[in-house]
Write an enzyme that holds these catalytic residues in place. Sequence first.
Site, short mmCIF file in Angstrom:
data_model
loop_
_atom_site.label_atom_id
_atom_site.label_comp_id
_atom_site.label_asym_id
_atom_site.label_seq_id
_atom_site.Cartn_x
_atom_site.Cartn_y
_atom_site.Cartn_z
N ASN A 98 47.73 45.39 26.20
CA ASN A 98 47.02 44.77 26.83
C ASN A 98 45.84 44.05 25.40
O ASN A 98 46.70 43.87 24.36
CB ASN A 98 45.66 46.13 26.73
N ASP A 100 42.89 44.41 24.68
CA ASP A 100 41.02 43.83 24.54
C ASP A 100 41.27 44.41 22.59
O ASP A 100 40.09 45.41 22.17
CB ASP A 100 40.88 45.28 25.19
N HIS A 115 51.00 40.27 24.65
CA HIS A 115 50.23 39.19 25.47
C HIS A 115 49.70 38.82 24.55
O HIS A 115 48.58 38.66 24.49
CB HIS A 115 49.97 40.29 26.59
N CYS A 145 41.62 20.86 11.56
CA CYS A 145 42.94 20.13 12.55
C CYS A 145 42.22 18.91 13.65
O CYS A 145 42.47 18.26 13.99
CB CYS A 145 43.88 20.16 13.10
N GLY A 182 49.26 53.46 33.20
CA GLY A 182 48.29 52.26 33.84
C GLY A 182 49.35 50.66 33.21
O GLY A 182 48.36 49.69 33.32
N THR A 183 50.47 50.82 34.07
CA THR A 183 51.17 49.35 33.81
C THR A 183 51.52 49.13 35.81
O THR A 183 52.15 49.94 36.10
CB THR A 183 51.57 48.76 33.36
N SER A 184 51.50 47.92 35.99
CA SER A 184 51.66 48.13 37.45
C SER A 184 53.20 48.07 37.85
O SER A 184 53.59 47.82 38.83
CB SER A 184 50.88 46.99 38.86
N ASN A 208 50.10 56.88 36.21
CA ASN A 208 49.75 56.09 36.63
C ASN A 208 49.41 56.76 38.09
O ASN A 208 49.85 57.50 38.45
CB ASN A 208 50.12 55.16 37.08
N GLU A 210 48.38 55.64 40.88
CA GLU A 210 49.51 54.92 42.05
C GLU A 210 51.35 54.34 41.81
O GLU A 210 51.37 54.60 40.40
CB GLU A 210 48.93 53.68 42.27
P1 NAD Z 1 47.86 45.34 36.20
O1 NAD Z 1 46.44 45.56 36.77
O2 NAD Z 1 48.75 44.76 37.06
O3 NAD Z 1 47.91 47.28 36.94
C1 NAD Z 1 46.69 48.29 36.31
C2 NAD Z 1 47.62 48.97 36.48
O4 NAD Z 1 47.21 50.60 36.63
C3 NAD Z 1 47.75 49.94 38.30
O5 NAD Z 1 49.12 49.87 38.65
C4 NAD Z 1 47.36 51.32 38.33
O6 NAD Z 1 47.49 52.09 39.40
C5 NAD Z 1 46.36 51.49 37.73
N1 NAD Z 1 45.52 52.24 37.03
C6 NAD Z 1 44.22 51.73 36.76
N2 NAD Z 1 43.52 53.40 36.84
C7 NAD Z 1 44.41 54.07 35.89
C8 NAD Z 1 44.07 54.91 35.02
N3 NAD Z 1 42.60 55.48 35.03
N4 NAD Z 1 44.78 55.74 34.61
C9 NAD Z 1 46.25 55.31 35.04
N5 NAD Z 1 46.40 54.41 35.03
C10 NAD Z 1 45.73 53.37 36.25
O7 NAD Z 1 47.61 45.61 34.57
P2 NAD Z 1 49.33 45.90 33.90
O8 NAD Z 1 50.79 46.37 34.65
O9 NAD Z 1 49.12 46.16 32.69
O10 NAD Z 1 49.53 43.65 33.99
C11 NAD Z 1 48.56 43.38 34.17
C12 NAD Z 1 48.05 41.86 33.04
O11 NAD Z 1 47.21 41.50 32.41
C13 NAD Z 1 48.43 42.88 31.00
O12 NAD Z 1 49.15 41.41 31.04
C14 NAD Z 1 47.25 43.54 31.16
O13 NAD Z 1 47.97 43.81 29.90
C15 NAD Z 1 46.55 42.40 31.30
N6 NAD Z 1 45.22 42.50 31.74
C16 NAD Z 1 44.79 43.60 29.95
C17 NAD Z 1 43.44 44.31 30.13
C18 NAD Z 1 42.86 44.47 28.80
O14 NAD Z 1 43.33 43.93 27.96
N7 NAD Z 1 42.22 45.57 28.87
C19 NAD Z 1 43.00 44.11 31.14
C20 NAD Z 1 43.57 43.57 32.78
C21 NAD Z 1 44.48 43.39 32.55
#
Ligand code: NAD
Length: 235
Positions: A98, A100, A115, A145, A182-184, A208, A210
């Site tokens: 993340n 954020d 990231h 710069c 919470g990562t896909s 997760n 899913e």
């Molecule tokens: P992704 O969007 O690909 O996947 C998110 C995952 O979170 C999904 O598998 C979903 O099923 C799961 N999810 C949804 N709600 C949830 C909950 N309440 N509790 C637990 N899991 C839950 O995200 P990713 O795998 O992190 O990859 C996307 C890229 O984009 C990464 O670099 C990510 O960090 C970045 N990103 C960052 C932010 C942020 O900083 N908040 C937001 C969006 C994307």
Amino acid sequence: MSAAGLAPDAFERIVFFTGAGLSAEAGLPTYRGSGGVWHEYDWERYACQAAFDEAPDRVWDFHDLRREAMGSVEPTRAHEIIATVQAAKPNTVVVTQNIDGLHQRAGAKGVIELHGSVWRVRCACPTSIQENHELPLASRTCPDCGAWRRPDIIWFGDALKREPVEAAVLAISNADLLISIGTSGVVYPAAELPRLAQQAGAVLVEINPEATPVSDWFDIHLREGASSALARLWP
Ligand code: NAD
């Protein structure tokens, strides 16, 4: 192994490996789920170097909106539990995808940001990475710069920085418990990092709602939201 059989306090080298789903409960959209950012915005216009080279103001307008959204939400119960676990067990490491800053706002220390962060900007100057919380960013070019500043994040097509990757590999390879939240599991190379913990003999937990393409690597699957799952593990 079942979740009921897991005693998280028995572990000493815990790694929390987190993604966008963790911050979904704070109100930030994930990237790929329904309502995800890339359903609304085409990343080729807003989140890659070529888009920035073509139209930096367009890309900054998008990132100002992202910074505003990320700055307007609060860390969740899950972010707080992670920081509390780390305070009690200082060997705990947070590795996040993340951008954020919510882990840090909840009190987590030494967060490894694979990231990058929307709260840092950089330009062409060699030592230009600066923390910056202005909303909107006051100057999109560097006063020294003259080059365009850009968010210090990994866009599509960018290589990950070596330092956070090495730090993550070290921590994950030494973990005795890895909790992925919470990562896909589709964004590489980050997605393959949990495998290092599996190879090292750690216990792996996936939180997760899913299943993911890497679910098979995990010993325990908690198919629920981040905050309720962590509150059950650390009541
Ligand atoms: P992704 O969007 O690909 O996947 C998110 C995952 O979170 C999904 O598998 C979903 O099923 C799961 N999810 C949804 N709600 C949830 C909950 N309440 N509790 C637990 N899991 C839950 O995200 P990713 O795998 O992190 O990859 C996307 C890229 O984009 C990464 O670099 C990510 O960090 C970045 N990103 C960052 C932010 C942020 O900083 N908040 C937001 C969006 C994307």
